[in-house]
Design a protein around this motif. Sequence first.
Motif, PDB file in Angstrom:
ATOM      1  N   ARG A   5       5.721  -8.297   0.921  1.00  0.00           N
ATOM      2  CA  ARG A   5       4.984  -9.145  -0.029  1.00  0.00           C
ATOM      3  C   ARG A   5       3.499  -8.806  -0.130  1.00  0.00           C
ATOM      4  NH1 ARG A   5       2.007 -12.748   2.488  1.00  0.00           N
ATOM      5  NH2 ARG A   5       2.461 -13.251   4.645  1.00  0.00           N
ATOM      6  N   ILE A   6       2.930  -8.153   0.894  1.00  0.00           N
ATOM      7  CA  ILE A   6       1.488  -7.875   0.846  1.00  0.00           C
ATOM      8  C   ILE A   6       1.145  -6.467   0.377  1.00  0.00           C
ATOM      9  CG2 ILE A   6       0.871  -9.637   2.534  1.00  0.00           C
ATOM     10  CD1 ILE A   6       0.606  -7.420   4.636  1.00  0.00           C
ATOM     11  N   GLY A   7       2.152  -5.621   0.178  1.00  0.00           N
ATOM     12  CA  GLY A   7       1.844  -4.283  -0.316  1.00  0.00           C
ATOM     13  C   GLY A   7       2.864  -3.242   0.088  1.00  0.00           C
ATOM     14  N   GLU A   8       2.422  -1.999   0.066  1.00  0.00           N
ATOM     15  CA  GLU A   8       3.306  -0.863   0.319  1.00  0.00           C
ATOM     16  C   GLU A   8       2.639   0.136   1.260  1.00  0.00           C
ATOM     17  OE1 GLU A   8       5.054   2.988  -2.099  1.00  0.00           O
ATOM     18  OE2 GLU A   8       4.648   1.160  -3.213  1.00  0.00           O
ATOM     19  N   ILE A   9       3.447   0.709   2.139  1.00  0.00           N
ATOM     20  CA  ILE A   9       3.009   1.806   2.998  1.00  0.00           C
ATOM     21  C   ILE A   9       3.635   3.071   2.432  1.00  0.00           C
ATOM     22  CG2 ILE A   9       3.066   2.821   5.307  1.00  0.00           C
ATOM     23  CD1 ILE A   9       3.432  -0.060   6.393  1.00  0.00           C
TER      24      ILE A   9
ATOM     25  N   TRP B 142       5.269  -4.031   9.332  1.00  0.00           N
ATOM     26  CA  TRP B 142       6.319  -3.026   9.535  1.00  0.00           C
ATOM     27  C   TRP B 142       6.803  -3.068  10.984  1.00  0.00           C
ATOM     28  CZ3 TRP B 142       7.653   1.042  12.530  1.00  0.00           C
ATOM     29  CH2 TRP B 142       8.676   1.867  12.058  1.00  0.00           C
ATOM     30  N   CYS B 143       5.870  -3.159  11.930  1.00  0.00           N
ATOM     31  CA  CYS B 143       6.229  -3.178  13.350  1.00  0.00           C
ATOM     32  C   CYS B 143       7.082  -4.403  13.690  1.00  0.00           C
ATOM     33  CB  CYS B 143       4.980  -3.163  14.219  1.00  0.00           C
ATOM     34  SG  CYS B 143       4.085  -1.598  14.176  1.00  0.00           S
ATOM     35  N   GLU B 144       6.812  -5.528  13.060  1.00  0.00           N
ATOM     36  CA  GLU B 144       7.577  -6.748  13.323  1.00  0.00           C
ATOM     37  C   GLU B 144       9.045  -6.602  12.943  1.00  0.00           C
ATOM     38  OE1 GLU B 144       5.260  -9.683  11.250  1.00  0.00           O
ATOM     39  OE2 GLU B 144       3.988 -10.051  12.999  1.00  0.00           O
ATOM     40  N   GLN B 145       9.345  -5.743  11.994  1.00  0.00           N
ATOM     41  CA  GLN B 145      10.741  -5.557  11.578  1.00  0.00           C
ATOM     42  C   GLN B 145      11.364  -4.289  12.161  1.00  0.00           C
ATOM     43  OE1 GLN B 145      11.930  -3.073   8.840  1.00  0.00           O
ATOM     44  NE2 GLN B 145      10.115  -2.081   9.658  1.00  0.00           N
ATOM     45  N   ALA B 146      10.609  -3.532  12.930  1.00  0.00           N
ATOM     46  CA  ALA B 146      11.109  -2.276  13.494  1.00  0.00           C
ATOM     47  C   ALA B 146      12.244  -2.539  14.482  1.00  0.00           C
ATOM     48  CB  ALA B 146       9.980  -1.514  14.178  1.00  0.00           C
ATOM     49  N   THR B 147      13.211  -1.640  14.490  1.00  0.00           N
ATOM     50  CA  THR B 147      14.365  -1.785  15.382  1.00  0.00           C
ATOM     51  C   THR B 147      14.288  -0.853  16.583  1.00  0.00           C
ATOM     52  OG1 THR B 147      15.602  -0.191  14.054  1.00  0.00           O
ATOM     53  CG2 THR B 147      15.871  -2.531  13.501  1.00  0.00           C
ATOM     54  N   GLU B 148      13.280  -0.001  16.636  1.00  0.00           N
ATOM     55  CA  GLU B 148      13.097   0.892  17.780  1.00  0.00           C
ATOM     56  C   GLU B 148      11.680   0.720  18.305  1.00  0.00           C
ATOM     57  OE1 GLU B 148      11.962   5.209  16.156  1.00  0.00           O
ATOM     58  OE2 GLU B 148      13.883   4.520  15.366  1.00  0.00           O
TER      59      GLU B 148
END
Length: 118
Positions: free
Chosen positions: A34-38, A83-89
Amino acid sequence: MAHNTELGRRGEDLAVEHLEARGMRVIDRNWRCRIGEIDIVARDGRDTVFVEVKTRTSADFGHPFEAITARKLARMRRLAVAWCEQATEPVGRIRVDAIAVLAPTGARTVVEHLEGVS
């Protein structure tokens, strides 16, 4: 607008080639929330690197790096956390890099990479 989208995609493709040639592994592209794109998320050893790519056909209106403002870098830091909050590794250390692609028509393309800009 289609020209800018195509130019941006070309710049990101060149940035990926550059990162992979340096031994980095791209793990995500054009990640959005929601806040942007990497533009690019890559692994550099144990580090997770968030890459902002700016592409221009000329430096007539400034170098591509000039478009990466303090405000943009602050947003990149927030996006990196999201992104880190949703990372699986495991994420390891995080770093924000910038890549400038200068792609003039009919001339040699130049890719510049700045590590740890934020």
